[in-house]
Design a protein around this motif. Structure first.
Motif, short mmCIF file in Angstrom:
data_model
loop_
_atom_site.label_atom_id
_atom_site.label_comp_id
_atom_site.label_asym_id
_atom_site.label_seq_id
_atom_site.Cartn_x
_atom_site.Cartn_y
_atom_site.Cartn_z
N GLY A 267 -160.23 12.03 43.49
CA GLY A 267 -160.99 13.26 43.29
C GLY A 267 -160.14 14.35 42.67
N ASP A 268 -160.64 15.60 42.71
CA ASP A 268 -159.98 16.73 42.06
C ASP A 268 -159.20 17.59 43.04
N VAL A 269 -158.04 18.01 42.57
CA VAL A 269 -157.18 18.95 43.28
C VAL A 269 -157.13 20.21 42.41
N VAL A 270 -157.42 21.37 43.00
CA VAL A 270 -157.40 22.63 42.25
C VAL A 270 -156.21 23.46 42.72
N ILE A 271 -155.42 23.89 41.73
CA ILE A 271 -154.24 24.72 41.99
C ILE A 271 -154.49 26.09 41.39
N PRO B 19 -143.07 32.05 50.09
CA PRO B 19 -142.48 30.93 50.82
C PRO B 19 -143.06 29.56 50.41
N PHE B 20 -142.23 28.55 50.61
CA PHE B 20 -142.68 27.17 50.39
C PHE B 20 -143.35 26.69 51.67
N GLU B 21 -144.69 26.63 51.61
CA GLU B 21 -145.52 26.21 52.74
C GLU B 21 -146.32 24.99 52.31
N ARG B 22 -147.07 24.43 53.21
CA ARG B 22 -147.96 23.33 52.88
C ARG B 22 -148.89 23.76 51.74
N GLY B 23 -148.96 22.95 50.67
CA GLY B 23 -149.82 23.25 49.54
C GLY B 23 -149.17 24.06 48.44
N MET C 159 -156.37 19.46 49.11
CA MET C 159 -155.08 19.12 49.72
C MET C 159 -155.17 17.80 50.47
N GLU C 160 -156.34 17.48 50.99
CA GLU C 160 -156.50 16.20 51.69
C GLU C 160 -156.30 15.03 50.72
N LEU C 161 -156.56 15.24 49.43
CA LEU C 161 -156.32 14.21 48.42
C LEU C 161 -154.83 14.09 48.09
N VAL C 162 -154.15 15.22 48.08
CA VAL C 162 -152.69 15.21 47.89
C VAL C 162 -152.05 14.41 49.03
N ASP C 163 -152.57 14.58 50.25
CA ASP C 163 -152.03 13.87 51.42
C ASP C 163 -152.12 12.35 51.26
N GLN C 164 -153.03 11.88 50.41
CA GLN C 164 -153.23 10.44 50.22
C GLN C 164 -152.36 9.83 49.13
N ILE C 165 -151.58 10.64 48.40
CA ILE C 165 -150.73 10.12 47.33
C ILE C 165 -149.73 9.13 47.91
N LYS C 166 -149.53 8.02 47.22
CA LYS C 166 -148.65 6.95 47.67
C LYS C 166 -147.22 7.45 47.85
N GLN D 39 -141.77 19.46 35.09
CA GLN D 39 -141.99 18.81 36.37
C GLN D 39 -142.27 19.83 37.47
N PHE D 40 -143.15 19.43 38.39
CA PHE D 40 -143.48 20.28 39.52
C PHE D 40 -143.74 19.42 40.74
N PHE D 41 -143.80 20.06 41.89
CA PHE D 41 -144.01 19.33 43.14
C PHE D 41 -144.98 20.11 44.01
N ILE D 42 -145.67 19.36 44.88
CA ILE D 42 -146.64 19.93 45.82
C ILE D 42 -146.13 19.62 47.23
N MET D 43 -146.03 20.66 48.04
CA MET D 43 -145.49 20.53 49.39
C MET D 43 -146.52 19.94 50.37
N PHE D 44 -146.05 18.94 51.15
CA PHE D 44 -146.84 18.40 52.25
C PHE D 44 -146.67 19.27 53.50
N ALA D 45 -145.54 19.94 53.60
CA ALA D 45 -145.20 20.71 54.79
C ALA D 45 -144.30 21.88 54.37
N PRO D 46 -144.13 22.86 55.26
CA PRO D 46 -143.23 23.98 54.95
C PRO D 46 -141.80 23.47 54.71
N ALA D 47 -141.08 24.17 53.81
CA ALA D 47 -139.68 23.85 53.53
C ALA D 47 -138.93 25.16 53.28
N PRO D 48 -138.60 25.87 54.35
CA PRO D 48 -137.96 27.17 54.20
C PRO D 48 -136.65 27.12 53.41
N HIS D 49 -135.97 25.98 53.42
CA HIS D 49 -134.69 25.89 52.69
C HIS D 49 -134.87 26.01 51.17
N LEU D 50 -136.12 25.87 50.68
CA LEU D 50 -136.39 26.03 49.25
C LEU D 50 -136.69 27.48 48.87
#
Length: 187
Positions: A35-39, A113-117, A158-165, A133-144
């Motif tokens: 499905g579609d993910v909107v950013i 902050p780098f949070e989920r999503g 975001m539920e579709l991002v969670d399903q990425i292999k 290149q870019f990345f999508i966070m599954f969880a918070p990462a304060p060190h970033l």
């Protein structure tokens, strides 16, 4: 007199509406197999990076690009248009080492902050090396925080991002990776 006030009020209201429309953030829609993910792009925080993602999407550069590095509980990385196109020139052992034909961008660090999503720009050790290149966070990462450019946030799917292999533990390298089927600006 009354009609003059109404005209002024209507003019001000239209001005507020057009300001709101102008202030609306750009969006990217990533079509995955599921499905579609909107950013929503953070064009107010990282205008150069947001413009780059939009331009590459509009040019079709992100279509069929692999999620080449996916670390469970951390993030899913994609956007290598040079080596990551799974229909034209996919080089699995080099995916993640390429970029676009455009020059690298100077960092646009912020206090966002780098949070989920959160969507961040990938780079090498040099802060001014982000390209495509870019990345999508599954969880918070304060060190970033303050170390990588925040370029957007997932607002739908975001539920579709969670399903990425997911990739191999540690490196995150993905065998037979999922991909962005199509990426377009707009939501």
């Amino acid at each position: 007199m009354r009609s003059s006030r109404l005209l002024i009020a209507a003019t001000l209201a239209l001005g507020l509406v057009s300001t709101s429309i102008a202030a609306a953030a750009e969006k990217l829609t990533i079509t995955l197999a599921s499905g579609d993910v909107v950013i929503e792009l953070a064009d107010d925080v990282a205008p150069q990076h947001a413009a780059r993602l939009k331009a590459l999407a509009d040019a079709g550069e992100y279509d069929n690009v692999a999620f080449h590095r996916v670390i469970d509980g951390f993030m899913a990385q994609t956007g290598d248009v040079e080596f990551g196109d799974m229909q034209d020139g996919f080089v699995p052992n080099r995916a993640g080492m390429g970029g676009s034909s455009q020059p690298d961008l100077n960092a646009e660090f912020s206090d966002t902050p780098f949070e989920r999503g959160t969507v961040g720009m990938a780079r090498s050790q040099s802060p001014n090396s982000a390209n495509s290149q870019f990345f999508i966070m599954f969880a918070p990462a304060p060190h970033l925080n303050g170390e990588y450019t925040v370029v957007g946030k997932v607002i739908e799917g975001m539920e579709l991002v969670d399903q990425i292999k997911r990739g191999a533990p540690g490196s995150g390298a993905v065998q037979d990776p999922d991909r962005m089927i199509k990426v377009r600006s707009g939501g």
